[in-house]
Design a protein around this motif. Structure first.
Motif, PDB file in Angstrom:
ATOM      1  N   VAL A 194     -36.175  18.606  -8.799  1.00  7.49           N
ATOM      2  CA  VAL A 194     -37.280  19.428  -9.287  1.00  7.49           C
ATOM      3  C   VAL A 194     -37.356  20.704  -8.449  1.00  7.49           C
ATOM      4  CG1 VAL A 194     -39.794  19.509  -9.645  1.00  7.49           C
ATOM      5  CG2 VAL A 194     -38.558  17.351  -9.962  1.00  7.49           C
ATOM      6  N   VAL A 195     -37.497  21.845  -9.116  1.00  4.35           N
ATOM      7  CA  VAL A 195     -37.656  23.119  -8.397  1.00  4.35           C
ATOM      8  C   VAL A 195     -39.102  23.606  -8.558  1.00  4.35           C
ATOM      9  CG1 VAL A 195     -36.885  25.524  -8.168  1.00  4.35           C
ATOM     10  CG2 VAL A 195     -35.252  23.748  -8.889  1.00  4.35           C
ATOM     11  N   VAL A 196     -39.739  23.882  -7.431  1.00  4.58           N
ATOM     12  CA  VAL A 196     -41.090  24.448  -7.455  1.00  4.58           C
ATOM     13  C   VAL A 196     -41.083  25.755  -6.665  1.00  4.58           C
ATOM     14  CG1 VAL A 196     -43.510  24.120  -6.770  1.00  4.58           C
ATOM     15  CG2 VAL A 196     -42.195  22.178  -7.657  1.00  4.58           C
ATOM     16  N   PHE A 211     -31.508  38.281 -17.453  1.00  4.48           N
ATOM     17  CA  PHE A 211     -31.875  38.966 -16.193  1.00  4.48           C
ATOM     18  C   PHE A 211     -31.602  38.153 -14.934  1.00  4.48           C
ATOM     19  CE2 PHE A 211     -35.852  36.866 -14.909  1.00  4.48           C
ATOM     20  CZ  PHE A 211     -36.128  36.120 -16.055  1.00  4.48           C
ATOM     21  N   ILE A 212     -31.115  36.928 -15.076  1.00  6.78           N
ATOM     22  CA  ILE A 212     -30.804  36.146 -13.872  1.00  6.78           C
ATOM     23  C   ILE A 212     -29.286  36.092 -13.715  1.00  6.78           C
ATOM     24  CG2 ILE A 212     -30.980  33.885 -12.763  1.00  6.78           C
ATOM     25  CD1 ILE A 212     -33.679  33.517 -14.097  1.00  6.78           C
ATOM     26  N   THR A 213     -28.780  36.770 -12.695  1.00  3.83           N
ATOM     27  CA  THR A 213     -27.331  36.848 -12.407  1.00  3.83           C
ATOM     28  C   THR A 213     -26.542  37.107 -13.698  1.00  3.83           C
ATOM     29  OG1 THR A 213     -27.898  34.926 -10.989  1.00  3.83           O
ATOM     30  CG2 THR A 213     -25.679  35.855 -10.751  1.00  3.83           C
ATOM     31  N   GLU A 254     -37.572  22.857 -13.818  1.00  2.00           N
ATOM     32  CA  GLU A 254     -38.012  24.071 -13.112  1.00  2.00           C
ATOM     33  C   GLU A 254     -38.882  24.904 -14.027  1.00  2.00           C
ATOM     34  OE1 GLU A 254     -34.958  26.369 -11.185  1.00  2.00           O
ATOM     35  OE2 GLU A 254     -36.237  28.138 -10.980  1.00  2.00           O
ATOM     36  N   GLY A 255     -39.929  25.486 -13.453  1.00  2.00           N
ATOM     37  CA  GLY A 255     -40.794  26.389 -14.200  1.00  2.00           C
ATOM     38  C   GLY A 255     -42.178  25.834 -14.410  1.00  2.00           C
ATOM     39  N   ASN A 256     -43.150  26.464 -13.763  1.00  2.00           N
ATOM     40  CA  ASN A 256     -44.566  26.131 -13.959  1.00  2.00           C
ATOM     41  C   ASN A 256     -44.960  24.725 -13.520  1.00  2.00           C
ATOM     42  OD1 ASN A 256     -45.622  28.641 -15.312  1.00  2.00           O
ATOM     43  ND2 ASN A 256     -43.848  28.161 -16.598  1.00  2.00           N
ATOM     44  N   GLY A 301     -28.482  30.150  -5.491  1.00  2.00           N
ATOM     45  CA  GLY A 301     -28.670  31.592  -5.390  1.00  2.00           C
ATOM     46  C   GLY A 301     -28.690  32.260  -6.750  1.00  2.00           C
ATOM     47  N   ILE A 302     -29.528  33.297  -6.843  1.00  2.00           N
ATOM     48  CA  ILE A 302     -29.571  34.098  -8.070  1.00  2.00           C
ATOM     49  C   ILE A 302     -29.653  35.569  -7.677  1.00  2.00           C
ATOM     50  CG2 ILE A 302     -30.767  32.318  -9.411  1.00  2.00           C
ATOM     51  CD1 ILE A 302     -33.350  34.008  -9.153  1.00  2.00           C
ATOM     52  N   LEU A 303     -29.389  36.428  -8.650  1.00  9.15           N
ATOM     53  CA  LEU A 303     -29.680  37.847  -8.472  1.00  9.15           C
ATOM     54  C   LEU A 303     -30.396  38.308  -9.733  1.00  9.15           C
ATOM     55  CD1 LEU A 303     -29.472  40.371  -6.748  1.00  9.15           C
ATOM     56  CD2 LEU A 303     -27.244  40.808  -7.746  1.00  9.15           C
ATOM     57  N   VAL A 317     -37.257  24.027  -3.145  1.00 10.10           N
ATOM     58  CA  VAL A 317     -38.328  25.027  -3.114  1.00 10.10           C
ATOM     59  C   VAL A 317     -37.745  26.419  -3.366  1.00 10.10           C
ATOM     60  CG1 VAL A 317     -40.126  26.109  -1.708  1.00 10.10           C
ATOM     61  CG2 VAL A 317     -39.812  23.631  -1.636  1.00 10.10           C
ATOM     62  N   SER A 318     -38.303  27.078  -4.359  1.00  8.98           N
ATOM     63  CA  SER A 318     -37.867  28.429  -4.696  1.00  8.98           C
ATOM     64  C   SER A 318     -38.636  29.410  -3.820  1.00  8.98           C
ATOM     65  CB  SER A 318     -38.133  28.692  -6.184  1.00  8.98           C
ATOM     66  OG  SER A 318     -37.867  30.042  -6.480  1.00  8.98           O
ATOM     67  N   CYS A 319     -37.888  30.140  -2.984  1.00 12.09           N
ATOM     68  CA  CYS A 319     -38.493  31.097  -2.049  1.00 12.09           C
ATOM     69  C   CYS A 319     -38.142  32.503  -2.524  1.00 12.09           C
ATOM     70  CB  CYS A 319     -37.959  30.876  -0.642  1.00 12.09           C
ATOM     71  SG  CYS A 319     -38.248  29.215   0.003  1.00 12.09           S
ATOM     72  N   THR A 378     -44.824  29.016  -2.740  1.00 13.53           N
ATOM     73  CA  THR A 378     -44.378  30.192  -1.973  1.00 13.53           C
ATOM     74  C   THR A 378     -44.940  31.545  -2.425  1.00 13.53           C
ATOM     75  OG1 THR A 378     -42.378  30.378  -3.335  1.00 13.53           O
ATOM     76  CG2 THR A 378     -42.214  29.055  -1.328  1.00 13.53           C
ATOM     77  N   ARG A 379     -45.904  31.540  -3.346  1.00 14.32           N
ATOM     78  CA  ARG A 379     -46.515  32.825  -3.724  1.00 14.32           C
ATOM     79  C   ARG A 379     -48.010  32.787  -3.386  1.00 14.32           C
ATOM     80  NH1 ARG A 379     -42.519  33.245  -8.431  1.00 14.32           N
ATOM     81  NH2 ARG A 379     -41.287  35.066  -7.853  1.00 14.32           N
ATOM     82  N   PRO A 380     -48.355  33.036  -2.122  1.00 18.14           N
ATOM     83  CA  PRO A 380     -49.745  32.862  -1.675  1.00 18.14           C
ATOM     84  C   PRO A 380     -50.758  33.719  -2.429  1.00 18.14           C
ATOM     85  CG  PRO A 380     -48.379  33.820   0.064  1.00 18.14           C
ATOM     86  CD  PRO A 380     -47.458  33.418  -1.032  1.00 18.14           C
TER      87      PRO A 380
HETATM   88  C1  LRY Z   1     -39.007  33.150 -15.187  1.00 16.86           C
HETATM   89  C2  LRY Z   1     -38.479  33.508 -13.834  1.00 16.86           C
HETATM   90  O1  LRY Z   1     -38.272  34.661 -13.559  1.00 16.86           O
HETATM   91  N1  LRY Z   1     -38.232  32.475 -12.992  1.00 16.86           N
HETATM   92  C3  LRY Z   1     -37.712  32.709 -11.674  1.00 16.86           C
HETATM   93  C4  LRY Z   1     -36.417  32.085 -11.523  1.00 16.86           C
HETATM   94  O2  LRY Z   1     -35.788  31.998 -10.538  1.00 16.86           O
HETATM   95  C5  LRY Z   1     -38.696  32.516 -10.549  1.00 16.86           C
HETATM   96  O3  LRY Z   1     -39.538  33.639 -10.555  1.00 16.86           O
HETATM   97  C6  LRY Z   1     -39.584  31.245 -10.545  1.00 16.86           C
HETATM   98  O4  LRY Z   1     -40.483  31.354  -9.483  1.00 16.86           O
HETATM   99  C7  LRY Z   1     -38.790  29.943 -10.394  1.00 16.86           C
HETATM  100  O5  LRY Z   1     -38.096  29.672 -11.567  1.00 16.86           O
HETATM  101  C8  LRY Z   1     -39.670  28.722 -10.083  1.00 16.86           C
HETATM  102  O6  LRY Z   1     -40.642  28.563 -11.064  1.00 16.86           O
HETATM  103  P1  LRY Z   1     -42.206  28.493 -10.680  1.00 16.86           P
HETATM  104  O7  LRY Z   1     -42.499  29.664  -9.799  1.00 16.86           O
HETATM  105  O8  LRY Z   1     -42.934  28.550 -11.982  1.00 16.86           O
HETATM  106  O9  LRY Z   1     -42.408  27.191  -9.950  1.00 16.86           O
END
Ligand code: LRY
Length: 222
Positions: free
Chosen positions: A199-201, A75-77, A179-181, A63-65, A11-13, A206-208
Motif C-alpha cells: 500500500v502506498v500512502v 505526466f508521470i515519467t 495507491e491514491g487517496n 522513483g518517478i519524474l 510512504v510517498s514523500c 507527508t503533506r502537512p
Molecule cells: C495523482 C498524482 O499526481 N499522484 C502522485 C503520484 O505519485 C502523488 O501526488 C500522490 O501523492 C501519490 O500517488 C500518493 O497518493 P496520496 O497522496 O493520495 O496518498
C-alpha cells in the motif's frame, strides 16, 4: 526486491515546487521518519529527492519524474529520458503513467527500455481495469491504482477506489498496488485484505499543509 515490499506500507514523500516542504533535505527527513515508523519502501519524485533519500535511507525506492509535455496528458515519467534520470538517481522501481491518454512516446517502448536498458522494474500507474490489463500484457511488473480519480474517465470514482483494486486483484497475475487517496490506517488494512501486494500512502503522512487543512475544516464543520 519483491519480498521486502509484500504486505507493507510504502510512504510517498513528494513536495512539488509550490509546496512548503519542497526540497531534497525535507524529503529525505520525511523518508527517515517513514522508515522509523515502519515503512518498507519510499516513493519519490525527481532526481534530487531520490538521490538524497537514497543517501539516508536503505529502503527500496519507487522513483518517478512528474513532467508535462505540450499536447500530452501523461505526466508521470512519460519518456525514456525521464526514466533514465530516475534510474540513475538510484530508484529501484520506475513508476510510469500507463493510463490511456496522449503521451510523447509509445508506452510499450518505454516499459521495454526501463526493463532492458535500465535494468529496473516498472510500476504502471493506471486508473481503469482495462489499463491495468494492458499494463500487465506489455510486461509491467506492478500495477497500481494511483491515477484513479485523476483522468477524465475516472474523475467521479470512489476514493480510494477499492472497486478497481478488487477487480485488478481478481483479473491480474502481477502484484497490484493500492495507491491514491488512502488516508486512514483502516483503509490501508482493507486494501491488503482485498489483495493489494503493498500500500502506498502519501498526502495523509507527508503533506502537512493538507493534513492541517483537514483538521481546520473538520473543526468548522457542524
Ligand atoms: C495523482 C498524482 O499526481 N499522484 C502522485 C503520484 O505519485 C502523488 O501526488 C500522490 O501523492 C501519490 O500517488 C500518493 O497518493 P496520496 O497522496 O493520495 O496518498
Amino acid at each position: 526486491m519483491m519480498k521486502p515490499l509484500e504486505g507493507g506500507l510504502v510512504v510517498s514523500c513528494q513536495a512539488l515546487e509550490d509546496e512548503p516542504l519542497h526540497g531534497p533535505m525535507h524529503m529525505a527527513a520525511m523518508a527517515i521518519a517513514a522508515k522509523e515508523g515502519g515503512a518498507v519502501g519510499i516513493r519519490a519524485n525527481g532526481s534530487a529527492d531520490i538521490q538524497e533519500i537514497k543517501r539516508y535511507v536503505d529502503l527500496p525506492v519507487i522513483g518517478i519524474l512528474k513532467k508535462r509535455y505540450p499536447g500530452c496528458d501523461a505526466f508521470i515519467t512519460p519518456t525514456k529520458a525521464d526514466a533514465k534520470l530516475v534510474a540513475e538517481a538510484g530508484a529501484d522501481i520506475v513508476s510510469i503513467d500507463a493510463t490511456n491518454v496522449s503521451r510523447p512516446e509509445k508506452l510499450e517502448e518505454l516499459v521495454h527500455y526501463i526493463q532492458e536498458d535500465l535494468g529496473k522494474r516498472v510500476m504502471a500507474d493506471i486508473a481503469t481495469l482495462e489499463e491495468g490489463i494492458h499494463a500487465e500484457k506489455i510486461g509491467c511488473d506492478f500495477v497500481g491504482t494511483t491515477l484513479s480519480g485523476y483522468t477524465a474517465e475516472t474523475k467521479d470514482r470512489e476514493r480510494p477506489d477499492f472497486g478497481l483494486l478488487e477487480k485488478l486483484v481478481q483479473q491480474l497475475a502481477v502484484p497490484v498496488v493500492a495507491e491514491g487517496n488512502i488516508s486512514l490506517p483502516a483503509q490501508a488494512k482493507k486494501a491488503l485484505e482485498l489483495g493489494a501486494f503493498f500500500v502506498v500512502v502519501g498526502t495523509a503522512i507527508t503533506r502537512p499543509q493538507l493534513i492541517t487543512k483537514k483538521f481546520v475544516e473538520g473543526m468548522r464543520s457542524s
